[in-house]
Design an enzyme around this catalytic site. Structure first.
Site, PDB file in Angstrom:
ATOM      1  N   GLN A  12      53.964   9.749   5.159  1.00 43.46           N
ATOM      2  CA  GLN A  12      54.462  10.901   5.613  1.00 43.46           C
ATOM      3  C   GLN A  12      53.253  12.106   5.428  1.00 43.46           C
ATOM      4  O   GLN A  12      52.144  11.858   4.845  1.00 43.46           O
ATOM      5  CB  GLN A  12      55.517  11.532   4.347  1.00 43.46           C
ATOM      6  CG  GLN A  12      56.859  10.766   4.497  1.00 43.46           C
ATOM      7  CD  GLN A  12      57.555  10.718   3.332  1.00 43.46           C
ATOM      8  OE1 GLN A  12      57.745  11.900   2.773  1.00 43.46           O
ATOM      9  NE2 GLN A  12      58.191   9.761   2.857  1.00 43.46           N
TER      10      GLN A  12
HETATM   11  N1  LIG Z   1      64.677  -1.760  15.167  1.00 42.59           N
HETATM   12  C1  LIG Z   1      63.638  -1.773  14.293  1.00 42.59           C
HETATM   13  N2  LIG Z   1      63.533  -1.002  13.230  1.00 42.59           N
HETATM   14  C2  LIG Z   1      62.393  -1.036  12.399  1.00 42.59           C
HETATM   15  C3  LIG Z   1      61.487  -1.855  12.729  1.00 42.59           C
HETATM   16  N3  LIG Z   1      60.721  -1.929  11.851  1.00 42.59           N
HETATM   17  C4  LIG Z   1      60.859  -0.937  10.984  1.00 42.59           C
HETATM   18  N4  LIG Z   1      62.217  -0.433  11.210  1.00 42.59           N
HETATM   19  C5  LIG Z   1      62.877   0.576  10.758  1.00 42.59           C
HETATM   20  O1  LIG Z   1      62.191   1.857  10.677  1.00 42.59           O
HETATM   21  C6  LIG Z   1      62.373   2.406   9.370  1.00 42.59           C
HETATM   22  C7  LIG Z   1      61.239   2.703   8.783  1.00 42.59           C
HETATM   23  O2  LIG Z   1      60.470   1.852   8.385  1.00 42.59           O
HETATM   24  P1  LIG Z   1      59.388   1.512   7.017  1.00 42.59           P
HETATM   25  O3  LIG Z   1      59.109   0.212   6.944  1.00 42.59           O
HETATM   26  O4  LIG Z   1      60.039   2.311   5.926  1.00 42.59           O
HETATM   27  O5  LIG Z   1      58.414   2.609   7.521  1.00 42.59           O
HETATM   28  P2  LIG Z   1      56.861   3.038   7.018  1.00 42.59           P
HETATM   29  O6  LIG Z   1      55.999   3.035   8.018  1.00 42.59           O
HETATM   30  O7  LIG Z   1      56.861   2.248   5.882  1.00 42.59           O
HETATM   31  O8  LIG Z   1      57.460   4.449   6.621  1.00 42.59           O
HETATM   32  P3  LIG Z   1      56.706   5.226   5.484  1.00 42.59           P
HETATM   33  O9  LIG Z   1      56.795   4.537   4.143  1.00 42.59           O
HETATM   34  O10 LIG Z   1      57.413   6.529   5.397  1.00 42.59           O
HETATM   35  O11 LIG Z   1      55.181   5.574   5.630  1.00 42.59           O
HETATM   36  C8  LIG Z   1      63.311   1.655   8.554  1.00 42.59           C
HETATM   37  O12 LIG Z   1      64.581   2.043   8.794  1.00 42.59           O
HETATM   38  C9  LIG Z   1      63.362   0.292   9.486  1.00 42.59           C
HETATM   39  O13 LIG Z   1      64.340  -0.562   9.170  1.00 42.59           O
HETATM   40  C10 LIG Z   1      61.598  -2.854  13.712  1.00 42.59           C
HETATM   41  O14 LIG Z   1      60.608  -3.904  14.183  1.00 42.59           O
HETATM   42  N5  LIG Z   1      62.578  -2.601  14.448  1.00 42.59           N
END
Ligand SMILES: Nc1nc2c(ncn2[C@@H]2O[C@H](COP(=O)(O)OP(=O)(O)OP(=O)(O)O)[C@@H](O)[C@H]2O)c(=O)[nH]1
Ligand SMILES: [Mg+2]
Length: 795
Positions: free
Chosen positions: A70
């Site tokens: 974020q």
């Molecule tokens: N369809 C789909 N959704 C995904 C995929 N990878 C992650 N998501 C979704 O994207 C959203 C964010 O995923 P996170 O893993 O929390 O993202 P992050 O990069 O860690 O985000 P921050 O922790 O806020 O930096 C979640 O709702 C996941 O389920 C993917 O390969 N396909």
């Protein structure tokens, strides 16, 4: 424990990598991490701090750091940079609106000093979603192609389906392993004697290595236009599985040349120290008969179809014995004589990542840089500055060296020292990689310069090796003796048994020195030589075959002269006397002179030099033609005869030859042979051969070069060398000696060569003494040796 052992130990036992995973919020970083460790991915909340996961992969312990993305959290990212081995940047491929924002963050990261040399993996995540952009579009948008200071890769993946995750991690591990870069560049293909018309192609592979980049030179303007014959290219170069394929090109005529001008970079993973790399080159072929109407073919339409039909017909291979050094080499690769063609090839190998190489010591690193820089520095133009910087850095960066001096005082538990060592290694990886990229760009922008330098290197080295086969007589004006030379050659062959080829890279088929021809040389200098002007546009070299032969007989001479001297030499292969056996030498000489005059007049070049190489009777015809070529006397450079019976057969003691000649003479009523045996006139002084000894011509040449072989039973040894034979009262001998004196008295300088060939039993002709006579034109190695060793006769 020595420092190097410690380094190796640390590197081996630790094999631990710290991987930093960054990206915008919601990109899927945490999900990827969980998926990689097989945890549930359904309950994932945005990350407010960071997660650490320890993963095992191919024997590596991966310490993966996932930091919340974020906006307000991004200012803390820098707390995590230290000691990072690899950066993973995650992109949400389905969110086009935020691509630009992602790109900006990535740019900032790439500018961070602490992350400077760290390899970058971009995960184009969420590929399972329909609106996801493909990886190459994301790559374009992030301008990944502009990155040239580190290794990088983009991998399409989906944390949800796990697709691509392993591939990405494997790439990361790869960047941590020792890698050897192998660059192979094909400059020019020359058809010498490919008897079958069709499509030809070169296929290159390096077992265990992956070809990954095709390199085309962009400097076309440096190449003469008629060499690039686009219509001969049937399909373009390509990479398919582990192979790199050059262009497929059509060969219809003999002597055709194709400027291939294409290279390929291969990457070889984790190679054991001290092991060899092999480079394989195959000549692929497709018969023209299987393509009914060759001219109406649109090759581009069915490239793959043609491709799959090509069959390997010949093979050449190289061995690189020390791939942990920087190696560079030019080699004119000859395919076997059934498919006789030549590919001028450049090969480069260099370590591009040395992190976990067992036994890689710092002196070698230094050596590597020094060789690279010393040898390539002066060909650089655009790349000069960046390389100069690297060189300065390397010269001032004595960190590793200093550490090794201090190894006694060294405390293994000092964390600072380990950091320092790690840092040094990273610096080196980085520099090696940059050097590798520089090399690729040299091949793109400036390869002809590099080629010239390497060609010169090759000539010097091969000459040095072949010098072992020359036995020169230091005393001037000494007569060569067939008996002595035979003995000397035998002893010398014996003493050379264990001499190895010293080159770093060599072709497997390299012939051991002891089976090379041995060359005896004596120089007879009569007058001081004039300074030869090198100011000429082109050197015409006339290659003339022997009795009843054709210009095809001189194909090896033609090929090697062409490959060695490129466009500095133009070869004239007269065809007027092909298959002739009922004309006198004088008539043949007239035809020859006319053909040469026509050729030269037609060329309309005024500053040229003119030289001659004649085999057997050809040598006499040339001499007989000289008075008719008087207009070119100031252009004359070298006269070279190969086994020419300059003073005929009169004093020959060989029963075989005498009877042989008699037979042929009767059979053919052949004028030439009558002349050779001086039976064309009852009075010896009026025979053509005797007359010829008084002709003008040889005195115009800077070099009169006479070759014979004591194994040649077709031509009397002394006659071929224009040497006196012991005085006697036999009038034949008296006339013979007078001929020798006549010829010798004209020449400013005579170089005499006696050749000892290693003639294999297979050559049955040996029994009638023919083998050695035709070795002068049929022994490719001999022709090469002569041309490379005595280049002064040709330039
Ligand atoms: N369809 C789909 N959704 C995904 C995929 N990878 C992650 N998501 C979704 O994207 C959203 C964010 O995923 P996170 O893993 O929390 O993202 P992050 O990069 O860690 O985000 P921050 O922790 O806020 O930096 C979640 O709702 C996941 O389920 C993917 O390969 N396909
Ligand atoms: Mg997260």
């Amino acid at each position: 424990m020595g420092l190097l052992n410690i380094i190796r130990k640390i590197k081996k036992s630790e094999k631990e990598l710290r991987i930093l995973v960054l990206g915008l919020d919601n990109a899927g970083k945490t999900t990827i991490l969980k998926a990689l460790s097989n945890e549930d991915i359904n309950q994932i909340a945005p990350t407010h701090g960071f997660n650490i996961k320890n993963l095992q992969h191919e024997g590596f312990k991966l310490n993966v750091w996932d930091v919340g993305g974020q906006e307000k959290l991004r200012e803390y990212w820098s707390n995590f940079y230290e000691n990072t081995d690899a950066l993973v940047f995650v992109i949400d491929s389905s969110d086009q609106m935020r691509l630009e924002e992602g790109g900006k963050e990535l740019d900032k990261l790439l500018g961070e000093a602490e992350l400077k040399k760290v390899p970058l993996l971009v995960f184009a995540n969420k590929q399972d979603l329909v609106q996801a952009l493909p990886a190459d579009e994301i790559s374009d948008s992030l301008k990944l192609n502009k990155i040239n200071d580190r290794q990088w890769s983009i991998v399409a993946c989906s944390a949800k389906t796990q697709e691509g995750l392993q591939e990405g991690m494997e790439w990361l591990i790869k960047t941590m392993k020792t890698q050897i870069g192998v660059l192979i560049h094909l400059h020019k293909f020359t058809n010498i004697d490919l008897s079958t018309q069709g499509i030809y192609q070169i296929r290159v592979s390096v077992p265990g290595a992956q070809p990954y980049l095709i390199i085309n030179s962009t400097r076309q303007e440096a190449i003469s236009v008629n060499e690039v014959d686009e219509k001969h290219i049937c399909y373009p170069e390509n990479i398919h599985h582990q192979y790199f394929y050059s262009q497929g090109f059509l060969i219809i005529y003999e002597d055709e040349e194709m400027l291939t001008n294409v290279g390929c970079a291969f990457r070889l993973e984790e190679i054991q120290f001290n092991s060899n790399i092999q480079i394989q080159m195959d000549l692929l072929f497709l018969d023209i008969k299987s393509l009914p109407d060759i001219h109406s073919q649109d090759f581009t339409q069915n490239v793959m179809h043609l491709h799959s039909k090509m069959k390997p017909v010949s093979h050449a291979s190289f061995l690189v014995s020390n791939p942990h050094h920087y190696n560079q080499m030019y080699y004119p690769v000859d395919f076997d004589t059934n498919h006789f063609c030549n590919v001028q090839t450049q090969i480069f190998t260099t370590p591009i990542n040395i992190s976990f190489t067992k036994g890689f010591v710092e002196e070698q690193i230094k050596l590597h840089f020094n060789t690279f820089i010393n040898q390539t520095m002066h060909v650089l133009t655009s790349n000069r500055n960046s390389l100069q910087n690297i060189m300065l850095k390397i010269q001032s960066d004595k960190k590793i060296i200093q550490l090794s001096y201090k190894e006694q005082e060294y405390n293994i538990n000092d964390p600072n020292l380990i950091n320092q060592i790690n840092q040094s290694f990273y610096d080196l990886h980085h520099d090696l990689y940059v050097l590798w990229c520089e090399l690729i760009s040299i091949l793109k922008d400036n390869y002809l310069n590099l080629l010239r330098i390497l060609q010169q290197d090759y000539c010097d080295q091969i000459k040095q090796r072949w010098m072992n086969c020359i036995l020169s007589y230091s005393t001037q004006n000494i007569n060569l003796s067939s008996h002595t030379n035979q003995e000397l050659a035998k002893n010398k062959r014996h003493s050379l048994k264990n001499t190895e080829f010293q080159r770093i890279v060599y072709i497997e088929a390299i012939i051991p020195l002891q089976s090379h021809p041995f060359i005896f040389r004596t120089t007879h200098l009569k007058q001081g030589l004039q300074q030869i002007s090198n100011d000429f546009r082109v050197h015409y070299v006339v290659l003339l075959h022997g009795y009843q032969g054709t210009s095809y007989d001189m194909r090896y001479w033609k090929a090697i002269l062409k490959i060695r001297f490129q466009d500095k030499i133009k070869l004239i292969l007269p065809t007027c006397n092909e298959f002739i056996n009922n004309k006198s030498i004088k008539q043949q000489a007239q035809d020859l002179a006319e053909e040469i005059i026509d050729y030269i007049n037609h060329e309309r070049v005024f500053d040229f030099k003119l030289s001659f190489v004649g085999h057997s009777l050809g040598g006499l015809i040339i001499r007989a033609a000289l008075p008719m070529l008087q207009q070119f006397q100031i252009q004359m450079h070298s006269y070279i005869s190969l086994g020419t019976p300059h003073c005929g057969y009169a004093p020959s003691k060989s029963f075989l030859i005498d009877t042989g000649l008699m037979m042929i003479q009767k059979w053919n009523k052949c004028k030439t042979l009558q002349e050779l045996s001086q039976k064309d006139n009852k009075n010896i002084a009026s025979t053509f051969l005797y007359q010829l000894s008084t002709f003008e011509g040889l005195e115009w040449f800077n070099n009169v070069v006479i070759l014979s072989s004591h194994q040649d039973h077709y031509v009397p040894f002394q006659s071929a060398l224009i040497q006196n034979i012991e005085e006697s009262n036999d009038p034949k001998i008296l006339f013979y000696n007078q001929m020798v004196t006549n010829i010798q008295s004209k020449c400013k300088k005579i170089d005499r060569f006696d050749i000892d060939f290693l003639i294999t039993k297979k050559k049955l002709d040996k029994f009638i003494g023919r083998a050695a006579h035709i070795e002068f034109i049929d022994n490719l190695l001999f022709v090469k040796m002569f041309v490379y060793l005595f280049s002064e006769f040709f330039i």
